[in-house]
Design a protein around this motif. Structure first.
Motif, PDB file in Angstrom:
ATOM      1  N   GLU A  47      42.420  31.234   1.497  1.00  0.00           N
ATOM      2  CA  GLU A  47      42.993  29.941   1.854  1.00  0.00           C
ATOM      3  C   GLU A  47      42.904  29.735   3.352  1.00  0.00           C
ATOM      4  N   ASP A  48      42.682  28.469   3.753  1.00  0.00           N
ATOM      5  CA  ASP A  48      42.682  28.115   5.165  1.00  0.00           C
ATOM      6  C   ASP A  48      42.923  26.619   5.291  1.00  0.00           C
ATOM      7  N   GLU A  49      43.309  26.190   6.492  1.00  0.00           N
ATOM      8  CA  GLU A  49      43.531  24.789   6.794  1.00  0.00           C
ATOM      9  C   GLU A  49      42.626  24.374   7.947  1.00  0.00           C
ATOM     10  N   ALA A  50      42.321  23.076   8.007  1.00  0.00           N
ATOM     11  CA  ALA A  50      41.525  22.538   9.113  1.00  0.00           C
ATOM     12  C   ALA A  50      41.888  21.081   9.315  1.00  0.00           C
ATOM     13  N   GLY A  51      41.682  20.603  10.534  1.00  0.00           N
ATOM     14  CA  GLY A  51      41.947  19.207  10.851  1.00  0.00           C
ATOM     15  C   GLY A  51      40.653  18.483  11.196  1.00  0.00           C
ATOM     16  N   PHE A  52      40.579  17.225  10.782  1.00  0.00           N
ATOM     17  CA  PHE A  52      39.427  16.371  11.072  1.00  0.00           C
ATOM     18  C   PHE A  52      39.944  15.076  11.668  1.00  0.00           C
ATOM     19  N   SER A  53      39.274  14.601  12.717  1.00  0.00           N
ATOM     20  CA  SER A  53      39.716  13.378  13.376  1.00  0.00           C
ATOM     21  C   SER A  53      38.687  12.271  13.190  1.00  0.00           C
ATOM     22  N   MET A  54      39.054  11.086  13.637  1.00  0.00           N
ATOM     23  CA  MET A  54      38.157   9.941  13.550  1.00  0.00           C
ATOM     24  C   MET A  54      36.958  10.109  14.482  1.00  0.00           C
ATOM     25  N   THR A  55      37.093  10.939  15.494  1.00  0.00           N
ATOM     26  CA  THR A  55      35.994  11.193  16.413  1.00  0.00           C
ATOM     27  C   THR A  55      35.214  12.395  15.895  1.00  0.00           C
TER      28      THR A  55
ATOM     29  N   THR B  12      41.132  36.734  12.972  1.00  0.00           N
ATOM     30  CA  THR B  12      39.949  37.141  12.204  1.00  0.00           C
ATOM     31  C   THR B  12      39.432  35.992  11.334  1.00  0.00           C
ATOM     32  N   PRO B  13      39.114  34.849  11.943  1.00  0.00           N
ATOM     33  CA  PRO B  13      38.596  33.752  11.125  1.00  0.00           C
ATOM     34  C   PRO B  13      37.233  34.068  10.513  1.00  0.00           C
ATOM     35  N   ASP B  14      36.527  35.045  11.089  1.00  0.00           N
ATOM     36  CA  ASP B  14      35.213  35.412  10.557  1.00  0.00           C
ATOM     37  C   ASP B  14      35.307  36.133   9.213  1.00  0.00           C
ATOM     38  N   LEU B  15      36.519  36.526   8.788  1.00  0.00           N
ATOM     39  CA  LEU B  15      36.709  37.166   7.479  1.00  0.00           C
ATOM     40  C   LEU B  15      37.114  36.173   6.390  1.00  0.00           C
TER      41      LEU B  15
ATOM     42  N   LEU C 232      45.683  36.258  -3.553  1.00  0.00           N
ATOM     43  CA  LEU C 232      45.543  35.314  -2.446  1.00  0.00           C
ATOM     44  C   LEU C 232      45.430  36.046  -1.121  1.00  0.00           C
ATOM     45  N   ILE C 233      44.440  35.639  -0.332  1.00  0.00           N
ATOM     46  CA  ILE C 233      44.244  36.204   1.007  1.00  0.00           C
ATOM     47  C   ILE C 233      44.282  35.044   1.982  1.00  0.00           C
ATOM     48  N   TRP C 234      45.265  35.076   2.896  1.00  0.00           N
ATOM     49  CA  TRP C 234      45.378  33.994   3.874  1.00  0.00           C
ATOM     50  C   TRP C 234      45.893  34.522   5.188  1.00  0.00           C
ATOM     51  N   ASP C 235      45.928  33.646   6.205  1.00  0.00           N
ATOM     52  CA  ASP C 235      46.331  34.068   7.545  1.00  0.00           C
ATOM     53  C   ASP C 235      47.856  34.089   7.669  1.00  0.00           C
ATOM     54  N   ASN C 236      48.328  34.352   8.867  1.00  0.00           N
ATOM     55  CA  ASN C 236      49.767  34.482   9.115  1.00  0.00           C
ATOM     56  C   ASN C 236      50.387  33.203   9.657  1.00  0.00           C
ATOM     57  N   LEU C 237      49.942  32.066   9.181  1.00  0.00           N
ATOM     58  CA  LEU C 237      50.521  30.793   9.594  1.00  0.00           C
ATOM     59  C   LEU C 237      52.021  30.807   9.291  1.00  0.00           C
TER      60      LEU C 237
END
Length: 194
Positions: free
Chosen positions: A13-21, A136-139, A104-109
């Motif tokens: 699992e991961d999250e990401a943000g996308f903008s209008m630009t 470790t985003p590369d994992l 489930l494998i996710w980061d420490n958010l």
């Protein structure tokens, strides 16, 4: 116990943000005439995605996601990101679609470690959770999904309204969902195997 012994799916699992630009990609133009695009208005709108990449030997890889549009100026007390209930909904939805236990494998958010999420994990027998080490985003293969999305559906496009951005992101994600070899490639890029 291993995922094979449990008959479980390994889910990242991961999250990401996308903008209008959007990010700019290479483009062609006449010499000394650099193309420029003016944007107006909605540049503060932001879309946040939470994604799950699901792997199980002998099964087609799967991608599930949840999309959230942030207002330009959120109301007082309104969150600008997901809370633990959103993650719970996404996990329950994925479990229903996969029909098997989830590792489930996710980061420490911080949202992943809230009291509500910890209680949900403790009482859910089909869910086992592991946290990735810090930085470790590369994992995480979901990072590869975001990269593909930024290079395809989100690149070199001017979005007139937030709805245009949402439509482009959903279209890009649907294309990735139907091409499980892309989801497999994101896992291969991490060097991990299910």
């Amino acid at each position: 116990m291993t995922a094979a012994a449990l008959g479980a799916w390994i889910v990242f699992e991961d999250e990401a943000g996308f903008s209008m630009t959007p990010p700019s990609r290479g483009t062609w133009a006449r010499r000394a005439l650099t193309p420029t695009i003016r944007m107006r208005g909605w540049t503060r709108c932001r879309v946040t995605l939470a994604g799950l990449c699901c792997y199980k030997p002998g099964e087609r890889s799967r991608l599930f996601y949840k999309l959230h549009v942030h207002n330009r100026r959120p109301a007082k007390g309104e969150r600008r990101s997901y809370d633990w209930r959103d993650f719970r909904w996404l996990l329950v939805y994925a479990h229903g679609r996969l029909g098997a236990p989830i590792i489930l494998i996710w980061d420490n958010l911080n949202t992943h470690r809230t009291k509500g999420m910890r209680e949900f994990i403790e009482v859910t027998d089909w869910l086992t959770v592991y946290h990735l080490p810090a930085y470790t985003p590369d994992l995480n293969p979901v990072e590869g999904i975001w990269s593909v999305l930024r290079r395809t559906a989100h690149a070199n496009t001017v979005f007139a309204t937030p709805e245009d951005l949402v439509r482009a992101l959903r279209t890009g994600l649907k294309k990735i969902q139907y091409r499980s070899h892309i989801v497999d490639g994101c896992l291969a890029a991490t060097g991990l195997r299910p």
